[in-house]
Scaffold this motif. Structure first.
Motif, PDB file in Angstrom:
ATOM      1  N   PHE A 152      -2.409 -11.270   1.029  1.00 54.40           N
ATOM      2  CA  PHE A 152      -1.420 -11.235   0.605  1.00 54.40           C
ATOM      3  C   PHE A 152      -2.234 -11.864  -1.180  1.00 54.40           C
ATOM      4  O   PHE A 152      -2.974 -13.055  -0.664  1.00 54.40           O
ATOM      5  CB  PHE A 152      -0.250 -12.268   1.188  1.00 54.40           C
TER       6      PHE A 152
ATOM      7  N   THR B 224      -3.229  -3.434  -2.224  1.00 58.11           N
ATOM      8  CA  THR B 224      -3.480  -2.568  -2.253  1.00 58.11           C
ATOM      9  C   THR B 224      -4.310  -1.903  -0.554  1.00 58.11           C
ATOM     10  O   THR B 224      -3.405  -1.215   0.661  1.00 58.11           O
ATOM     11  CB  THR B 224      -3.788  -0.869  -2.383  1.00 58.11           C
ATOM     12  N   ASP B 225      -4.943  -3.474   0.308  1.00 62.36           N
ATOM     13  CA  ASP B 225      -5.991  -3.189   0.973  1.00 62.36           C
ATOM     14  C   ASP B 225      -5.304  -4.251   2.012  1.00 62.36           C
ATOM     15  O   ASP B 225      -5.949  -5.245   2.702  1.00 62.36           O
ATOM     16  CB  ASP B 225      -6.974  -4.310   0.350  1.00 62.36           C
ATOM     17  N   HIS B 226      -3.942  -4.701   1.385  1.00 63.45           N
ATOM     18  CA  HIS B 226      -2.583  -5.374   2.852  1.00 63.45           C
ATOM     19  C   HIS B 226      -3.433  -7.211   2.970  1.00 63.45           C
ATOM     20  O   HIS B 226      -3.040  -7.632   3.641  1.00 63.45           O
ATOM     21  CB  HIS B 226      -2.712  -5.240   3.973  1.00 63.45           C
TER      22      HIS B 226
ATOM     23  N   ILE C 211       1.277   1.383 -15.637  1.00 61.07           N
ATOM     24  CA  ILE C 211       1.050  -0.111 -15.195  1.00 61.07           C
ATOM     25  C   ILE C 211       0.715  -0.688 -16.427  1.00 61.07           C
ATOM     26  O   ILE C 211       0.734  -0.938 -17.642  1.00 61.07           O
ATOM     27  CB  ILE C 211       0.415  -1.618 -14.705  1.00 61.07           C
TER      28      ILE C 211
ATOM     29  N   HIS D 134       3.111   1.024  -5.833  1.00 68.51           N
ATOM     30  CA  HIS D 134       2.928   0.007  -5.603  1.00 68.51           C
ATOM     31  C   HIS D 134       2.949  -0.184  -7.244  1.00 68.51           C
ATOM     32  O   HIS D 134       3.554  -1.951  -7.396  1.00 68.51           O
ATOM     33  CB  HIS D 134       1.461   0.468  -5.304  1.00 68.51           C
TER      34      HIS D 134
ATOM     35  N   CYS E  54      -4.986   2.370  -6.077  1.00 63.39           N
ATOM     36  CA  CYS E  54      -3.609   1.759  -6.771  1.00 63.39           C
ATOM     37  C   CYS E  54      -4.787   2.461  -8.373  1.00 63.39           C
ATOM     38  O   CYS E  54      -5.553   1.212  -8.356  1.00 63.39           O
ATOM     39  CB  CYS E  54      -2.921   1.092  -6.953  1.00 63.39           C
TER      40      CYS E  54
ATOM     41  N   ASP F 185       5.925  -0.122   3.751  1.00 62.53           N
ATOM     42  CA  ASP F 185       5.160  -1.012   3.940  1.00 62.53           C
ATOM     43  C   ASP F 185       6.309  -1.773   3.649  1.00 62.53           C
ATOM     44  O   ASP F 185       6.667  -2.305   4.681  1.00 62.53           O
ATOM     45  CB  ASP F 185       3.859  -1.967   3.325  1.00 62.53           C
TER      46      ASP F 185
ATOM     47  N   PHE G  39      -0.525  -2.218   9.890  1.00 60.26           N
ATOM     48  CA  PHE G  39      -0.754  -2.946   8.625  1.00 60.26           C
ATOM     49  C   PHE G  39      -1.825  -4.125   8.764  1.00 60.26           C
ATOM     50  O   PHE G  39      -2.520  -3.790   7.914  1.00 60.26           O
ATOM     51  CB  PHE G  39       0.764  -4.493   8.804  1.00 60.26           C
TER      52      PHE G  39
ATOM     53  N   LYS H  87      -4.011  -2.665  10.239  1.00 62.94           N
ATOM     54  CA  LYS H  87      -5.756  -1.254  10.703  1.00 62.94           C
ATOM     55  C   LYS H  87      -6.061  -1.275  11.730  1.00 62.94           C
ATOM     56  O   LYS H  87      -7.944  -1.716  12.384  1.00 62.94           O
ATOM     57  CB  LYS H  87      -6.946  -1.596   9.780  1.00 62.94           C
TER      58      LYS H  87
ATOM     59  N   ILE I   5       5.468  -3.696  -8.656  1.00 62.71           N
ATOM     60  CA  ILE I   5       5.072  -3.987  -9.559  1.00 62.71           C
ATOM     61  C   ILE I   5       6.240  -5.125 -10.676  1.00 62.71           C
ATOM     62  O   ILE I   5       6.768  -6.132 -11.506  1.00 62.71           O
ATOM     63  CB  ILE I   5       3.959  -4.812 -10.565  1.00 62.71           C
TER      64      ILE I   5
ATOM     65  N   GLN J 214      -5.012   6.316   3.455  1.00 64.95           N
ATOM     66  CA  GLN J 214      -5.218   5.043   2.359  1.00 64.95           C
ATOM     67  C   GLN J 214      -4.598   5.273   1.287  1.00 64.95           C
ATOM     68  O   GLN J 214      -4.878   6.442   1.031  1.00 64.95           O
ATOM     69  CB  GLN J 214      -6.718   4.688   2.950  1.00 64.95           C
ATOM     70  N   ILE J 215      -4.121   4.293   0.914  1.00 62.26           N
ATOM     71  CA  ILE J 215      -3.719   4.439  -0.573  1.00 62.26           C
ATOM     72  C   ILE J 215      -4.196   3.124  -1.289  1.00 62.26           C
ATOM     73  O   ILE J 215      -4.429   2.394  -1.290  1.00 62.26           O
ATOM     74  CB  ILE J 215      -2.202   3.677  -0.065  1.00 62.26           C
TER      75      ILE J 215
ATOM     76  N   ALA K 139       0.747  -1.369   0.405  1.00 66.55           N
ATOM     77  CA  ALA K 139      -0.079  -0.160   0.210  1.00 66.55           C
ATOM     78  C   ALA K 139       0.790   1.022   0.035  1.00 66.55           C
ATOM     79  O   ALA K 139       1.436   2.134   1.361  1.00 66.55           O
ATOM     80  CB  ALA K 139      -0.910   0.092   1.154  1.00 66.55           C
TER      81      ALA K 139
ATOM     82  N   PHE L 187       2.136 -11.430  -4.279  1.00 68.38           N
ATOM     83  CA  PHE L 187       1.840 -10.007  -3.943  1.00 68.38           C
ATOM     84  C   PHE L 187       1.194  -9.347  -3.033  1.00 68.38           C
ATOM     85  O   PHE L 187      -0.471 -10.146  -2.469  1.00 68.38           O
ATOM     86  CB  PHE L 187       0.393  -9.785  -5.377  1.00 68.38           C
ATOM     87  N   CYS L 188       1.290  -8.397  -2.236  1.00 69.90           N
ATOM     88  CA  CYS L 188       0.803  -7.531  -1.381  1.00 69.90           C
ATOM     89  C   CYS L 188      -0.094  -6.675  -2.201  1.00 69.90           C
ATOM     90  O   CYS L 188       0.264  -5.975  -2.115  1.00 69.90           O
ATOM     91  CB  CYS L 188       1.664  -7.264  -0.444  1.00 69.90           C
TER      92      CYS L 188
END
Lengths: 345, 345
Positions: free
Chosen positions: A44, A40-42, B336, A14, B331, A98, B110, B112, A18, B328-329, A10, A37-38
């Motif tokens: 995985f 942006t909402d955390h 990309i 970001h 994307c 992060d 992380f 939240k 990638i 809050q981030i 996040a 992959f993490c």
């Protein structure tokens, strides 16, 4: 060797992460790579290597891929019928928040997952440019004079024009402006404060000599990359730096004399030792009047600065075998016990 | 109000944290408290408030209590028939490693989960005494002159006798020695290096004036405790400090004049602002020749320094409502996407 490449996060970087991960895939072909992959909402996700392409992310196809849960020793793959753990050494390739602010490092440490990347203090000192100043001052390493401005401060800047304004804790030139005339100040500050509540202001020196050097500690010895003199316009803006993260072809060694090379490497060693063990970092230096100035420390450089190393695979596998080990702590409850006894409980 | 007290941790101060949590329970009686214990293996357990006593831990009874899994928004209680989430604001009461080194802060951030306690950078600058020096130097706040020694360095100390040796990253006086004669040096270093690979050496000033002040930011204004002059022998050793963590009766205000009080508070504000928001910290200062010297920052003081506040419950509830919020981030995958388009994918 097995390695789990962790990317995304996040962060404003970001997408850069990638691109970095896709590039790394092609540079570590002899490795057995997993991709984690993490988003942006955390959350995985486990990404198959055949799915390591732009579309997977831009079209949000990753959302259909197996979710992973971080737990002791690895990432638990949540599949319908069987549970499987991705338990390889992690290569932390999350740029910016992060990845570089200590969050991922802390979590991997907590869950006892070995990882390539900066540890928590190393993140704090390199992610935030103000703290990098504290660090270089502490080590007695020169850096550009600077002033700090917080969002709520009066916009009173004493650095003479032209100067450069940088959000304190963002990489990849995001939010950075060069201010040449007083009238540009307010807008430049507005831009920078969009990204961070704290900015750093430094004199802007045109055509300053800049040199980049990467390296890591393997078997108690620092392995250096070549020193590069980056080509640049006034400074690399986000678009150019973005492309920089997909760099894979090796570059030419900077044309500098041997005493300067030694000086740059010694400064790197001073920065790295006792702080960055476990990480491959790139330091960006300025040289003025024969003196070395630390500009910034990239604790997770774009595509791991692969292009600066002759044998990148060897460096990564060497580093993976030289990771710092955290002391295991146990507790015998002697104090608590004596307290209970004293109270007659 | 609801609050989840998180305590324990894999740290040399594990037991101290248990004592702190038991003390806090009696100091926040008007609160609806949950207790979350982190054992030295990094497993979380839900402890009923009736079980908050020494035996639960010294006899390992906690192992029969419900295991909690850290996840987004809270701790998931793993019970046989139903799943329940402990989702209160966390009070981070893990002293030493895990709690004060940035690990728990990073994990709560992380996932939240709102929490009272220092954020990751605040932990790094206060947990390690060398980094506290960098921080105070950066802020222009005086601290004692010092030298650093790493485990692998030659044991060459230039600070004149007597001096004090402290492991860089341990609190509660663990591993600390006063060296009065040269012959004591080696043993004192051996002791300190048992706990940390880096030690700080400072001149030892007998009968130095010491003052402690705690506080936190509530609604953009720092709420200060009274200033205490701690009574001590040469220095509080582990046993005495341990008892200190269970302190609950209020103490007397130090007898100092108003200009000194203002100076101490101003120094506290300089340290706290832009770094410790969200935490209740205690700063320990020395005063020599009318000048303030920062000795150390306790980002999670024993039993939250409750004994320094007139209305401790009010301070904690005020702080719980003044926690910093992380941006809050999101994307949009524009870069990309343009990359995919450019490649015709």
């Amino acid at each position: 060797m097995k390695l789990a490449v962790l990317f995304g996060g996040a962060s404003f970087e970001h997408e850069i992460s990638i691109v970095s991960a896709i590039t790394i895939k092609s540079k570590l072909e002899s490795f057995n790579l997993d991709f984690i992959f993490c988003d942006t909402d955390h959350k995985f996700y486990y990404i198959k290597d055949t799915k390591m392409k732009a579309d997977t992310f831009s079209k949000k196809e990753y959302k259909k891929m197996p979710v992973l849960l971080l737990q002791e020793g690895g990432f638990l793959k949540q599949a319908l019928l069987k549970k499987e753990v991705v338990s390889a050494t992690v290569l932390n390739l999350i740029h910016g928040a992060d990845g570089e602010d200590g969050v991922i490092a802390s979590m991997l440490d907590f869950y006892k997952i070995p990882f390539i990347g900066p540890r928590t203090p190393a993140c704090v000192f390199s992610f935030n440019k103000l703290y990098t100043k504290y660090f270089s001052q502490g080590l007695g390493i020169k850096s550009m004079p600077f002033e700090v401005l917080h969002k709520t401060d009066i916009r009173d800047v004493s650095t003479p024009l032209p100067f450069i304004i940088k959000p304190a804790s963002l990489g990849s030139s995001i939010g950075v402006s060069i201010v040449k005339q007083q009238e540009e100040l307010d807008y430049a500050l507005d831009v920078a404060f969009e990204f961070d509540s704290c900015v750093i202001i430094e004199p802007f020196v045109k055509d300053i000599k800049e040199y980049n050097l990467a390296g890591c500690m393997i078997d108690d010895k620092i392995q250096y990359s070549i020193i590069e003199e980056p080509h640049k316009n006034e400074f690399l803006d986000f678009d150019k730096k973005y492309m920089d993260f997909s760099r894979s072809s090796t570059v030419l060694k900077a044309e500098i004399d041997s005493p300067l090379e030694v000086k740059i490497k010694d400064t790197f060693a001073k920065i790295y030792t006792h702080m960055f063990e476990g990480a491959l970092i790139r330091c960006d230096f300025f040289v003025m009047g024969g003196e070395i100035y630390l500009n910034e420390i990239n604790p997770i450089p774009g595509s791991m600065a692969n292009y600066l190393f002759d044998d990148f695979s060897m460096v990564i596998s060497g580093l993976a075998h030289s990771l710092p080990v955290k002391k295991q702590i146990t507790c015998k409850y002697e104090y608590i016990h004596s307290l209970s006894s004293a109270k007659g409980k």
